[in-house]
Design a protein around this motif. Structure first.
Motif, PDB file in Angstrom:
ATOM      1  N   SER A 200       0.825  -1.210   0.000  1.00 28.66           N
ATOM      2  CA  SER A 200       0.000   0.000   0.000  1.00 28.66           C
ATOM      3  C   SER A 200       0.861   1.262   0.000  1.00 28.66           C
ATOM      4  N   ARG A 201       1.881   1.298   0.847  1.00 25.46           N
ATOM      5  CA  ARG A 201       2.747   2.482   0.930  1.00 25.46           C
ATOM      6  C   ARG A 201       3.548   2.676  -0.354  1.00 25.46           C
ATOM      7  N   THR A 202       3.972   1.578  -0.964  1.00 14.91           N
ATOM      8  CA  THR A 202       4.722   1.693  -2.215  1.00 14.91           C
ATOM      9  C   THR A 202       3.848   2.250  -3.339  1.00 14.91           C
ATOM     10  N   CYS A 203       2.601   1.804  -3.386  1.00 12.03           N
ATOM     11  CA  CYS A 203       1.691   2.270  -4.440  1.00 12.03           C
ATOM     12  C   CYS A 203       1.307   3.745  -4.268  1.00 12.03           C
ATOM     13  N   THR A 204       1.257   4.207  -3.042  1.00 14.87           N
ATOM     14  CA  THR A 204       0.841   5.602  -2.790  1.00 14.87           C
ATOM     15  C   THR A 204       2.024   6.500  -2.429  1.00 14.87           C
ATOM     16  N   ALA A 205       3.258   6.013  -2.617  1.00  8.93           N
ATOM     17  CA  ALA A 205       4.459   6.777  -2.250  1.00  8.93           C
ATOM     18  C   ALA A 205       4.561   8.132  -2.955  1.00  8.93           C
ATOM     19  N   PRO A 206       4.219   8.247  -4.259  1.00 10.75           N
ATOM     20  CA  PRO A 206       4.302   9.575  -4.902  1.00 10.75           C
ATOM     21  C   PRO A 206       3.433  10.629  -4.205  1.00 10.75           C
ATOM     22  N   LEU A 207       2.227  10.250  -3.804  1.00 11.83           N
ATOM     23  CA  LEU A 207       1.364  11.189  -3.094  1.00 11.83           C
ATOM     24  C   LEU A 207       1.933  11.519  -1.715  1.00 11.83           C
ATOM     25  N   ASP A 208       2.544  10.535  -1.065  1.00  8.79           N
ATOM     26  CA  ASP A 208       3.139  10.770   0.247  1.00  8.79           C
ATOM     27  C   ASP A 208       4.321  11.727   0.142  1.00  8.79           C
ATOM     28  N   ARG A 209       5.156  11.558  -0.899  1.00  8.67           N
ATOM     29  CA  ARG A 209       6.297  12.470  -1.068  1.00  8.67           C
ATOM     30  C   ARG A 209       5.816  13.883  -1.380  1.00  8.67           C
ATOM     31  N   LEU A 210       4.784  14.009  -2.205  1.00  9.25           N
ATOM     32  CA  LEU A 210       4.233  15.320  -2.519  1.00  9.25           C
ATOM     33  C   LEU A 210       3.700  15.986  -1.252  1.00  9.25           C
ATOM     34  N   LYS A 211       3.057  15.217  -0.384  1.00 11.44           N
ATOM     35  CA  LYS A 211       2.556  15.763   0.877  1.00 11.44           C
ATOM     36  C   LYS A 211       3.693  16.342   1.710  1.00 11.44           C
ATOM     37  N   VAL A 212       4.791  15.601   1.837  1.00 11.10           N
ATOM     38  CA  VAL A 212       5.935  16.065   2.633  1.00 11.10           C
ATOM     39  C   VAL A 212       6.548  17.325   2.028  1.00 11.10           C
ATOM     40  N   LEU A 213       6.692  17.366   0.705  1.00 16.50           N
ATOM     41  CA  LEU A 213       7.232  18.555   0.038  1.00 16.50           C
ATOM     42  C   LEU A 213       6.351  19.776   0.297  1.00 16.50           C
ATOM     43  N   MET A 214       5.045  19.596   0.232  1.00 12.91           N
ATOM     44  CA  MET A 214       4.129  20.713   0.471  1.00 12.91           C
ATOM     45  C   MET A 214       4.133  21.135   1.934  1.00 12.91           C
ATOM     46  N   GLN A 215       4.282  20.192   2.845  1.00  7.59           N
ATOM     47  CA  GLN A 215       4.358  20.527   4.269  1.00  7.59           C
ATOM     48  C   GLN A 215       5.560  21.398   4.577  1.00  7.59           C
ATOM     49  N   VAL A 216       6.692  21.110   3.931  1.00 11.61           N
ATOM     50  CA  VAL A 216       7.951  21.791   4.245  1.00 11.61           C
ATOM     51  C   VAL A 216       8.152  23.051   3.403  1.00 11.61           C
ATOM     52  N   HIS A 217       7.864  22.991   2.091  1.00  8.07           N
ATOM     53  CA  HIS A 217       8.232  24.073   1.177  1.00  8.07           C
ATOM     54  C   HIS A 217       7.085  24.982   0.761  1.00  8.07           C
ATOM     55  N   ALA A 218       5.841  24.512   0.856  1.00  4.39           N
ATOM     56  CA  ALA A 218       4.722  25.340   0.400  1.00  4.39           C
ATOM     57  C   ALA A 218       4.492  26.507   1.356  1.00  4.39           C
ATOM     58  N   SER A 219       4.141  27.660   0.814  1.00  6.89           N
ATOM     59  CA  SER A 219       3.851  28.853   1.603  1.00  6.89           C
ATOM     60  C   SER A 219       2.994  29.791   0.758  1.00  6.89           C
ATOM     61  N   ARG A 220       2.697  30.971   1.295  1.00  6.69           N
ATOM     62  CA  ARG A 220       1.904  31.928   0.523  1.00  6.69           C
ATOM     63  C   ARG A 220       2.658  32.394  -0.718  1.00  6.69           C
ATOM     64  N   SER A 221       3.965  32.556  -0.575  1.00  8.03           N
ATOM     65  CA  SER A 221       4.768  33.000  -1.724  1.00  8.03           C
ATOM     66  C   SER A 221       5.063  31.860  -2.681  1.00  8.03           C
ATOM     67  N   ASN A 222       5.023  30.612  -2.175  1.00 13.40           N
ATOM     68  CA  ASN A 222       5.292  29.445  -3.013  1.00 13.40           C
ATOM     69  C   ASN A 222       4.100  28.493  -2.902  1.00 13.40           C
ATOM     70  N   ASN A 223       3.020  28.873  -3.549  1.00 13.96           N
ATOM     71  CA  ASN A 223       1.766  28.110  -3.445  1.00 13.96           C
ATOM     72  C   ASN A 223       1.828  26.888  -4.355  1.00 13.96           C
ATOM     73  N   MET A 224       2.475  25.846  -3.874  1.00 12.12           N
ATOM     74  CA  MET A 224       2.685  24.622  -4.650  1.00 12.12           C
ATOM     75  C   MET A 224       1.367  23.863  -4.822  1.00 12.12           C
ATOM     76  N   CYS A 225       1.036  23.539  -6.061  1.00 11.81           N
ATOM     77  CA  CYS A 225      -0.170  22.756  -6.329  1.00 11.81           C
ATOM     78  C   CYS A 225       0.226  21.311  -6.628  1.00 11.81           C
ATOM     79  N   ILE A 226      -0.781  20.454  -6.792  1.00 12.46           N
ATOM     80  CA  ILE A 226      -0.511  19.025  -6.987  1.00 12.46           C
ATOM     81  C   ILE A 226       0.220  18.777  -8.298  1.00 12.46           C
ATOM     82  N   ILE A 227      -0.309  19.308  -9.391  1.00 10.07           N
ATOM     83  CA  ILE A 227       0.335  19.086 -10.699  1.00 10.07           C
ATOM     84  C   ILE A 227       1.712  19.719 -10.727  1.00 10.07           C
ATOM     85  N   GLY A 228       1.832  20.958 -10.195  1.00  7.67           N
ATOM     86  CA  GLY A 228       3.128  21.625 -10.157  1.00  7.67           C
ATOM     87  C   GLY A 228       4.145  20.872  -9.321  1.00  7.67           C
ATOM     88  N   GLY A 229       3.681  20.290  -8.207  1.00 10.95           N
ATOM     89  CA  GLY A 229       4.578  19.527  -7.350  1.00 10.95           C
ATOM     90  C   GLY A 229       5.102  18.279  -8.034  1.00 10.95           C
TER      91      GLY A 229
END
Length: 469
Positions: A200-229
């Motif tokens: 399960s974790r292997t199949c959903t790993a891309p979404l999990d990595r995107l979540k971590v990137l958005m948690q750390v790097h996303a902000s008002r000045s860097n409004n990271m979206c799903i497709i952009g991420g």
């Protein structure tokens, strides 16, 4: 006044009747005498004290240590419904009676093999008319006043933590029946659950990595979206980069599950007698403590997972190299960054997940469980998805702060901050919405994660020789 007629079987003697009168807790206007029959499966009348404690524990809704008439009636109705479910599951021939062969078959399905003589001995303890079969009235009269919150069939059909894996192993561990523990089926369930979690974790790993990137790097000045991420990740490291950090995320399933299960069983023994069952509040306490112990044991792996997920191409050779660089540049303390919000996050996650799942389970059992406690695939998936989503939603701000603290050294120019300071900074610069960065990809992976883990779990269970549910 409430009159209880107690029939206590004594070795080599006929049934002896004792009358016990109790008026405390009954409404004053109650003038009728309620007469209830019960058989105590014991050779000593002193067993009554333990029986009464269990009844009060199971039916006391207002937690005042007393069982009033309304609570007692509610307990009887609820308990009788559970008993009918078990009776119907044992009645393989659907003839309204249970015989020795049906008892043997039912126990065999749970992995327990008994002789026909042992099955007949079980029958004799409940059989009133000497027919060597048990009808519904005999079954109900024998068991009605014996608390049984953990009826085997309901435990078998409603496993939750073992089956569903959404990437966060913070749920309260499942209960296992005495038969599953005695026959060793419990470890097969855990192995099947671990394998299902890995897939399960292997199949959903891309979404999990995107979540971590958005948690750390996303902000008002860097409004990271799903497709952009996703585009950013693929451009920086290719398609393989979508699975960064997945290796250690899968690797930590085994030790974390094993430690949590063992800790949970030990804490259960401290809370109550080995033969008693835990109420939902006790399960929450035991599960939360077991989760804290497991997280404390494997927490350095959580930090490594975050660092590997966020790494640039060529930054680390692998897990060992990542650990060496962290120890050399930041010291051992860096492997426990974000530990406090991580442990605190167990409480809302485990509590709400357990409460929502138990509420949905009991609601379904009361409304639709007429012939069996088996909810079917879709009901089980729906209950698991809803409870996991609610648990994650409640604990998400703490999870985000934990991830940012874990990733501090991987963000250029970052200064060490405390959990309180980080909360204040996020609220001041981004508002309350900043505490939920990455929530969308996190919720997007719940349904596929739950579905995949369930399918893999069922297949692995059959491979390991566990009886189909």
């Amino acid at each position: 006044m409430l009159c209880l007629c107690l029939y206590v079987p004594i070795a080599s003697e006929s049934l002896t009747e004792f009358e016990y009168f109790e008026s405390r807790g009954l409404p004053a206007e109650l003038k009728s005498v309620f007469r209830l029959s019960l058989f105590l499966a014991s050779e000593e009348f002193s067993t009554y004290r333990k029986w009464r404690q269990k009844i009060v524990k199971a039916g006391d809704k207002d937690l005042d240590g007393q069982l009033d008439f309304e609570e007692f009636v509610h307990y009887l109705r609820d308990h009788e419904k559970k008993l009918r479910l078990v009776f119907k599951s044992l009645d393989k021939k659907n003839d309204g009676r249970i015989d020795a062969q049906e008892i043997m078959q039912s126990l065999r399905d749970l992995g327990v093999h008994i002789s026909e003589q042992q099955a007949e001995k079980i029958l004799k303890s409940m059989d009133k008319n000497g027919t060597m079969t048990i009808d519904w009235n005999e079954w109900r009269d024998y068991h009605l006043l014996h608390p049984a919150d953990n009826i085997p069939e309901i435990i078998l059909y409603w496993k939750h933590s073992t089956i569903f894996d959404v990437g966060e192993n913070l749920t309260v561990p499942d209960e296992f029946t005495a038969e599953e523990k005695q026959t060793g089926m419990w470890w097969r369930h855990l192995v099947a659950g671990g394998g299902a979690g890995a897939v399960s974790r292997t199949c959903t790993a891309p979404l999990d990595r995107l979540k971590v990137l958005m948690q750390v790097h996303a902000s008002r000045s860097n409004n990271m979206c799903i497709i952009g991420g996703f585009t950013q990740m693929v451009r920086e490291g290719g398609l393989r980069s979508l699975w960064r950090g997945n290796g250690i995320n899968v690797l930590k399933i085994g030790p974390e599950s094993a430690i949590k299960f063992m800790a949970y069983e030990q804490i259960k023994r401290l809370i109550c007698n080995e033969h008693e069952t835990l109420c939902i509040q006790e399960r929450f306490i035991a599960g939360s403590l077991a989760g804290a112990i497991a997280q404390s044991s494997i927490y350095p792996m959580e930090v490594l997972k975050t660092r590997l997920t966020l790494r640039k191409t060529g930054q680390y050779v692998g897990m060992v190299d990542c650990a060496k660089q962290i120890l050399r540049k930041e010291g051992v303390a860096a492997l426990y960054k974000g530990y406090i919000p991580n442990v605190l996050g167990i409480i809302p996650y485990a509590g709400i997940d357990l409460a929502v799942y138990e509420t949905l389970k009991n609601s379904w059992l009361q409304r639709y469980a007429t012939d069996s406690a088996d909810p079917g695939v879709f009901v089980l998936l729906a209950c698991g998805t809803i409870s996991s989503t609610c648990g994650q939603l409640a604990s998400y701000p703490l999870a985000l702060v934990r991830t940012r603290m874990q990733a501090q050294a991987s963000v250029e120019g970052s200064q060490p901050v405390t959990m309180k300071g980080l909360f204040k900074h996020i609220l001041r610069t981004e508002g309350a919405f900043g505490l939920y960065r990455g929530l969308t990809p996190n919720f997007m992976k719940v349904i596929p994660a739950v579905s995949i883990s369930y399918v893999v779990y069922e297949n692995l269970k059959m491979t390991l020789g566990v009886q189909s549910r």
